[in-house]
Design an enzyme around this catalytic site. Sequence first.
Site, PDB file in Angstrom:
ATOM      1  N   GLY A 187      34.903  43.286  33.171  1.00 29.29           N
ATOM      2  CA  GLY A 187      35.838  42.860  32.128  1.00 29.29           C
ATOM      3  C   GLY A 187      35.850  43.822  30.963  1.00 29.29           C
ATOM      4  O   GLY A 187      35.552  45.011  31.125  1.00 29.29           O
ATOM      5  N   SER A 188      36.148  43.289  29.797  1.00 29.22           N
ATOM      6  CA  SER A 188      36.385  44.174  28.650  1.00 29.22           C
ATOM      7  C   SER A 188      35.081  44.663  28.013  1.00 29.22           C
ATOM      8  O   SER A 188      34.020  44.045  28.165  1.00 29.22           O
ATOM      9  CB  SER A 188      37.228  43.447  27.608  1.00 29.22           C
TER      10      SER A 188
ATOM     11  N   LYS B  36      31.261  33.149  38.527  1.00 28.85           N
ATOM     12  CA  LYS B  36      32.325  32.495  37.760  1.00 28.85           C
ATOM     13  C   LYS B  36      33.520  33.434  37.701  1.00 28.85           C
ATOM     14  O   LYS B  36      33.539  34.380  36.919  1.00 28.85           O
ATOM     15  CB  LYS B  36      31.868  32.173  36.324  1.00 28.85           C
TER      16      LYS B  36
ATOM     17  N   GLU C 261      30.722  46.554  34.532  1.00 28.58           N
ATOM     18  CA  GLU C 261      31.915  47.311  34.952  1.00 28.58           C
ATOM     19  C   GLU C 261      32.979  46.997  33.900  1.00 28.58           C
ATOM     20  O   GLU C 261      33.637  45.966  33.969  1.00 28.58           O
ATOM     21  CB  GLU C 261      32.327  46.858  36.355  1.00 28.58           C
ATOM     22  N   LEU C 262      33.084  47.877  32.911  1.00 27.83           N
ATOM     23  CA  LEU C 262      33.907  47.579  31.734  1.00 27.83           C
ATOM     24  C   LEU C 262      35.193  48.407  31.742  1.00 27.83           C
ATOM     25  O   LEU C 262      35.541  49.023  32.733  1.00 27.83           O
ATOM     26  CB  LEU C 262      33.071  47.798  30.467  1.00 27.83           C
TER      27      LEU C 262
ATOM     28  N   TRP D 149      40.320  38.569  35.562  1.00 26.57           N
ATOM     29  CA  TRP D 149      41.430  38.028  36.333  1.00 26.57           C
ATOM     30  C   TRP D 149      42.268  39.106  37.019  1.00 26.57           C
ATOM     31  O   TRP D 149      43.129  38.783  37.834  1.00 26.57           O
ATOM     32  CB  TRP D 149      42.352  37.261  35.366  1.00 26.57           C
ATOM     33  N   ASN D 150      42.076  40.392  36.689  1.00 25.28           N
ATOM     34  CA  ASN D 150      43.067  41.391  37.129  1.00 25.28           C
ATOM     35  C   ASN D 150      43.033  41.662  38.631  1.00 25.28           C
ATOM     36  O   ASN D 150      44.059  41.980  39.224  1.00 25.28           O
ATOM     37  CB  ASN D 150      42.920  42.687  36.329  1.00 25.28           C
TER      38      ASN D 150
ATOM     39  N   GLU E  44      38.988  31.758  34.803  1.00 26.65           N
ATOM     40  CA  GLU E  44      39.661  30.449  34.861  1.00 26.65           C
ATOM     41  C   GLU E  44      41.167  30.642  35.035  1.00 26.65           C
ATOM     42  O   GLU E  44      41.874  29.719  35.435  1.00 26.65           O
ATOM     43  CB  GLU E  44      39.379  29.635  33.592  1.00 26.65           C
TER      44      GLU E  44
ATOM     45  N   CYS F  15      41.454  48.688  35.530  1.00 29.27           N
ATOM     46  CA  CYS F  15      40.525  49.412  34.646  1.00 29.27           C
ATOM     47  C   CYS F  15      40.606  50.927  34.865  1.00 29.27           C
ATOM     48  O   CYS F  15      40.307  51.697  33.960  1.00 29.27           O
ATOM     49  CB  CYS F  15      39.108  48.897  34.806  1.00 29.27           C
TER      50      CYS F  15
ATOM     51  N   GLU G  72      42.376  50.462  25.192  1.00 32.66           N
ATOM     52  CA  GLU G  72      42.900  50.319  26.555  1.00 32.66           C
ATOM     53  C   GLU G  72      44.143  49.416  26.537  1.00 32.66           C
ATOM     54  O   GLU G  72      44.045  48.253  26.147  1.00 32.66           O
ATOM     55  CB  GLU G  72      41.810  49.672  27.419  1.00 32.66           C
TER      56      GLU G  72
END
Length: 494
Positions: free
Chosen positions: A245-246, A192, A267-268, A168-169, A195, A301, A398
Amino acid sequence: MGIESGKGCGLAGQHVGTLMTYPDIEMLIDGEWTGSATTEPVINPATGEEIGRVPHATTAQLDQALAATKKGFAEWSAASPWARAQVMEKAARLLEERKETIARYCTMEMGKPIGESLIEMDFVIGVTRWCAEEGRRAYGRLIPGRAPDHRYSAIVEPVGPSCAFVAWNFPGTNVIRKVAHALGAGCSLIVKPSEETPATGMEIVRAFHDAGVPKGALQLVFGVPDNVSRHLIASPITKKVSFTGSVPVGKHLLRLSADTVTRATMELGGHAPVLVFEGADIEATAKLVGGFKFRNAGQVCISPTRFLIEKPVYEPFVDALTAVAESQNVGNGLDDGVTMGPLIAERRVDAMERFVGDAKDRGARITTGGQRMGNQGSFFNPTVLADMTDDAVMMNEEPFGPLAAVSACSGVDEMITRANRLEVGLAAYAFGADRQTSDRLSQEIETGMLGINTPMISLPETPFGGIDESGYGHEGGIEGLAAYQRTRLIVERV
Ligand code: NAD
């Protein structure tokens, strides 16, 4: 029509005054915009208000999307790269026309200041154009053989139907980095978005749909993240998965991908060290890197996080960074003059409190901030934590929020050792190093991206990606397209 929302949190700035509409959220499956009986609320993090509802795809809808992505791939991959570029260029023009509206949706659902949302939309358009153009250069090569009657051709082709899950960032950037690279390479994609921030991604997909991307070549779904990703990755139709994401979720998706030997780009998260040397202009560096720290409320990130400062300039740097934190104007991102918005949700405010409490217990000095703000929305003060020790939780996990951890170092050896201490390696920054030290940092800092005297490390045409637990594969640059391509060898005896 969508639900109206016009209340600011009143923490700072002049409220824009006009009521904003938020769109009805739908999915795009097999060329049709569609909803679902099951929905969840979308919350404006600046106000805590529900601004919309996001549908959850049923298993039948996911199966429909899988069948359609196969057909969409057949059609899109058969089109010439030139023809694909025409459609993508049209999508870029539509995004340009619609960018102010989409930027407002982005701020309403994610919270970042409207100026940052507009910059993000320019990046979305830039990535679309880069991928449209560069997708035309999938050249392959002829390889000289050993016998005169043998001809060897390495052909580059799209890897196949792909799926992508994004955080979402950056509701625009995260989505376009999947969509434009996949389509530019000739793949079909089911994306996706989060949400929590569905409208920005939906409007990006709409622009491509309106520009003429064939039915099934680009689809949009929402749902319970683990249900959707499990179902799509398990399908033999899916040939590639990409995630932003994470680290824990990335590892989980890699395990799922292993079952079907599906190619993956991850891409974490990161935990960027910032090395500041005695030679730096301290005021200017703190301003530059501090502004970057509090961009998107630190939910980035590549956000600068561990500030490792040479002892002679340590206290002046702490003071200058504190001044930058205190100059932030925190409030509703739609309000004039706001430079930092809320965190995405209350759970992240709780996380900031945990990081700060733990740092305090270990002797850190809070020079500014350290608490939640207001009683509406999920706001946290821009915070500087000085005298941080490496055992603090925040020095190892993080923070993904507006926390800057500052620590004194006795020289380049210690700075490099501490910079390289963690298993993640996404971005790192250095300021004020001499030529020789800069060369050393270029070789010795374990990171996917290094900014020397600048935090500006990402353009559509440059590779973006990490090493070690920050993931693998790239987005951006020719590497971003290569991630959606495979090589086939043809050997002909002539
Ligand atoms: P989270 O790990 O729960 O979720 C991150 C994102 O992954 C969300 O958008 C979520 O919808 C998605 N997700 C979760 N489980 C999934 C699954 N099984 N399949 C597909 N998608 C799934 O974390 P959070 O609380 O939303 O965010 C906090 C943490 O996430 C931060 O500590 C940060 O490390 C990380 N993060 C990293 C990035 C990045 O750009 N690398 C972006 C956002 C969040």
